[in-house]
Motif scaffolding. Structure first.
Motif, PDB file in Angstrom:
ATOM      1  N   PHE A 143       2.956   0.311   6.511  1.00  0.00           N
ATOM      2  CA  PHE A 143       3.727   0.580   7.732  1.00  0.00           C
ATOM      3  C   PHE A 143       4.634   1.791   7.541  1.00  0.00           C
ATOM      4  N   ASP A 201       4.811   6.229   8.639  1.00  0.00           N
ATOM      5  CA  ASP A 201       4.382   7.195   9.646  1.00  0.00           C
ATOM      6  C   ASP A 201       3.404   8.165   8.980  1.00  0.00           C
ATOM      7  N   ARG A 210      -2.480  -3.950  10.304  1.00  0.00           N
ATOM      8  CA  ARG A 210      -1.467  -3.231  11.085  1.00  0.00           C
ATOM      9  C   ARG A 210      -1.906  -3.087  12.534  1.00  0.00           C
ATOM     10  N   GLU A 213       0.197  -4.539  15.835  1.00  0.00           N
ATOM     11  CA  GLU A 213       0.630  -3.688  16.941  1.00  0.00           C
ATOM     12  C   GLU A 213       0.005  -4.124  18.265  1.00  0.00           C
ATOM     13  N   TYR A 239       9.321  -3.649   8.550  1.00  0.00           N
ATOM     14  CA  TYR A 239       9.937  -2.522   9.237  1.00  0.00           C
ATOM     15  C   TYR A 239       9.392  -2.342  10.648  1.00  0.00           C
ATOM     16  N   ALA A 240       8.103  -2.657  10.844  1.00  0.00           N
ATOM     17  CA  ALA A 240       7.536  -2.561  12.191  1.00  0.00           C
ATOM     18  C   ALA A 240       8.215  -3.558  13.124  1.00  0.00           C
ATOM     19  N   TRP A 241       8.483  -4.760  12.621  1.00  0.00           N
ATOM     20  CA  TRP A 241       9.161  -5.775  13.433  1.00  0.00           C
ATOM     21  C   TRP A 241      10.619  -5.404  13.667  1.00  0.00           C
ATOM     22  N   LYS A 296      11.877  -2.617  14.204  1.00  0.00           N
ATOM     23  CA  LYS A 296      11.974  -1.618  15.275  1.00  0.00           C
ATOM     24  C   LYS A 296      11.945  -2.230  16.673  1.00  0.00           C
TER      25      LYS A 296
END
Length: 366
Positions: A135, A137, A205, A209, A280-282, A284
């Protein structure tokens, strides 16, 4: 804060023998749950017996629920054995009426986020990608792990004693935390090596998403519990919080789970800070009434964890006889899901306890 544990005997038979057996049992339980919304996400590849691979999700509760408790299993493939057992245990109790969700609350259970690794008894996917380092960029420069670069040659030495001496020398020069970060914090240039974060979005991932959008998760209060094994004290479920110290997410985690919460960024956890975590995705998409924790069930020592993982990557990085890989897959399973009945009972009990704490924290708000 008070909470009520379900008075249901612990049954270690919920621990599956394989990915295929776990999925079949997990799916069968859904028929006993009214209005369970199941989705299947196909994954490329096949299991050892040619079986198709899927990540599955189920939504239980009102479609417009304000609050969602999320159980994630199999983020690291082989750790799905315990993740399946915990989810099956809770689905059984829901179906039997032994537990119930609070008002305005739904359960989202996600089974086998890395199904290829689950089926083949590996942590990673077929491309060597560790979902829990994926996760980042990928349009930006990727994190650099200089410690891993220094140790890479040592990690793939055939002589384990020589490897241990090299790692011990690194630890003497840089300290234990630096050693653990070098090996496990994540690296993005060596697909054959451990803790490889990849160069693109992995299957798991993409599923996560999609679930954000399908269930409008950014619009809800979330309590996420990501189920892991293999790190920490034997049989204990450590609540690891990767939210920033002093953040709303950390405050919510402590409100729900109390002083048992540990933070890698404060050095209070058995885990060290890492790159590219699923957390970290969560983070955000979460509001101030939400939190994400990893429930990590320990088994054997960190040194033993590194040894079993390094051997796994050695065997899969180059051609190896099937029988040799088969024997090592048994060693992987022993580390990440010990057959010890006491260990499995501790896992089930602690998981019930932590999930009950999350639900009680929301019930107190009603």
């Amino acid at each position: 804060m008070s909470y009520r544990l379900p008075f249901v005997p612990l049954n270690t038979e919920v621990f599956p023998e394989s990915y295929a057996a776990a999925r079949a049992r997990w799916l069968a339980l859904l028929s006993g749950l009214p209005d369970a919304g199941h989705r299947a996400f196909p994954c490329a590849g096949a299991g050892p017996e040619g079986e198709p691979l899927f990540t599955d999700s189920v939504w239980i509760g009102p479609p417009q629920a304000d609050r969602v408790i999320v159980l994630l299993g199999g983020t690291h493939g082989i750790e799905g054995y315990a993740g399946s057992a915990i989810q099956i245990d809770h689905l059984q109790m829901l179906a039997a009426g032994d537990i119930a969700l609070p008002a305005r609350t739904a359960l989202l259970a996600v089974h086998a986020l890395t199904p290829w690794g689950y089926a083949w008894r590996r942590r990673c996917d077929a491309d060597g990608i560790d979902l829990n380092r994926n996760f980042v960029d990928f349009s930006e420069p990727l994190p650099v792990n200089d410690g891993y670069r220094e140790l890479r040659e040592a990690l793939f030495l055939d002589d384990p004693e020589q490897r241990r001496k090299w790692l011990a020398d690194f630890e003497r020069r840089h300290g234990r935390i630096a050693l653990e970060k070098a090996v496990s914090a994540g690296q993005y240039h060596d697909p054959k090596g451990p803790f490889y974060g990849g160069g693109r979005l992995s299957h798991g991932r993409q599923v996560i998403e999609r679930l954000f959008d399908i269930h409008a998760l950014p619009e809800r209060d979330l309590s996420v519990i990501d189920l892991h094994t293999g790190l920490g004290a034997y049989g204990y479920g450590e609540i690891i919080c990767d939210h920033e110290p002093g953040s709303a997410g950390t405050a919510e985690a402590v409100r729900l789970y109390g002083d048992s919460v540990t933070l890698p960024l404060l050095g209070t956890s058995s885990s060290v800070p890492k790159s590219g975590l699923l957390d970290y995705a969560w983070h955000k998409i979460m509001n101030a009434q939400s939190c994400y924790v990893t429930l990590e069930f320990g088994s054997y020592s960190t040194d033993r964890l590194f040894e079993v993982l390094l051997r796994d990557h050695q065997l899969w990085g180059e051609p190896a006889p099937i029988d040799v890989r088969g024997r090592h897959s048994a060693a992987m399973l022993r580390h990440f899901c010990p057959a010890d009945r006491a260990w499995r009972e501790m896992v089930l009990f602690r998981a019930r306890q932590v999930i009950a704490q999350a639900l009680a924290g929301w019930q107190a708000d009603e």
